[in-house]
Design a protein around this motif. Structure first.
Motif, PDB file in Angstrom:
ATOM      1  N   TYR A  95       4.876  -0.374   0.263  1.00  0.00           N
ATOM      2  CA  TYR A  95       4.041   0.774  -0.081  1.00  0.00           C
ATOM      3  C   TYR A  95       4.678   2.049   0.473  1.00  0.00           C
ATOM      4  CZ  TYR A  95       0.360  -2.760  -0.648  1.00  0.00           C
ATOM      5  OH  TYR A  95      -0.382  -3.854  -1.033  1.00  0.00           O
ATOM      6  N   ALA A  97       3.590   5.998   1.624  1.00  0.00           N
ATOM      7  CA  ALA A  97       2.400   6.707   2.093  1.00  0.00           C
ATOM      8  C   ALA A  97       2.781   8.132   2.445  1.00  0.00           C
ATOM      9  CB  ALA A  97       1.817   5.992   3.305  1.00  0.00           C
ATOM     10  N   TRP A 116      -1.870   6.520  -0.163  1.00  0.00           N
ATOM     11  CA  TRP A 116      -1.003   5.363  -0.348  1.00  0.00           C
ATOM     12  C   TRP A 116      -0.777   5.098  -1.830  1.00  0.00           C
ATOM     13  CZ3 TRP A 116       0.838   2.429   3.829  1.00  0.00           C
ATOM     14  CH2 TRP A 116       0.329   2.813   5.085  1.00  0.00           C
TER      15      TRP A 116
END
Length: 126
Positions: A95, A97, A116
């Protein structure tokens, strides 16, 4: 509009490489901190790398130092994570962010980030 969109995940063999991309849509890539995290089921989300808005400061988790490189392209509003010498332990959902402004004092603490992406899966097989 999604604030962050990750692409580039896939399946590779041990020792292979992948480059993940994070399209930064609702933040200023020249001003805001962008981090890469990964999540394995049953484990806590782990910070991998982060880059300051001006691109001058990069942070790396010890487990990826020398193998992963974070960078950004201001014109494309994209942050990259180049991953080399991949091992099965790198298998995870990755991910990106964003944190407005400077990177948090603890750049690998997930709570320090405001938005995110949806994640992209990386699978490394032996």
């Amino acid at each position: 509009q999604e604030p962050l969109v990750e692409t580039g995940g896939g399946s590779v063999q041990v020792g292979g490489s992948l480059r993940l991309s994070c399209s930064v849509r609702l933040y200023d890539i020249n001003h805001d901190c962008i981090g890469w995290f990964r999540l394995v089921p049953g484990k806590e989300r782990e910070g991998v790398a982060a880059i300051s808005g001006n691109g001058e400061t990069m942070y790396y988790h010890d487990s990826v130092k020398g193998r992963f490189t974070i960078s950004h392209d201001s014109a494309k509003k994209t942050v990259y994570l180049q991953m080399n010498s991949l091992t099965p332990e790198d298998t995870a959902m990755y991910y990106c962010a964003a944190d407005p402004g400077r990177c948090p004092p603890q750049p690998f603490l997930p709570a320090g980030y405001a938005d995110w992406g949806q994640g992209t899966q990386v699978t490394v097989s032996s």
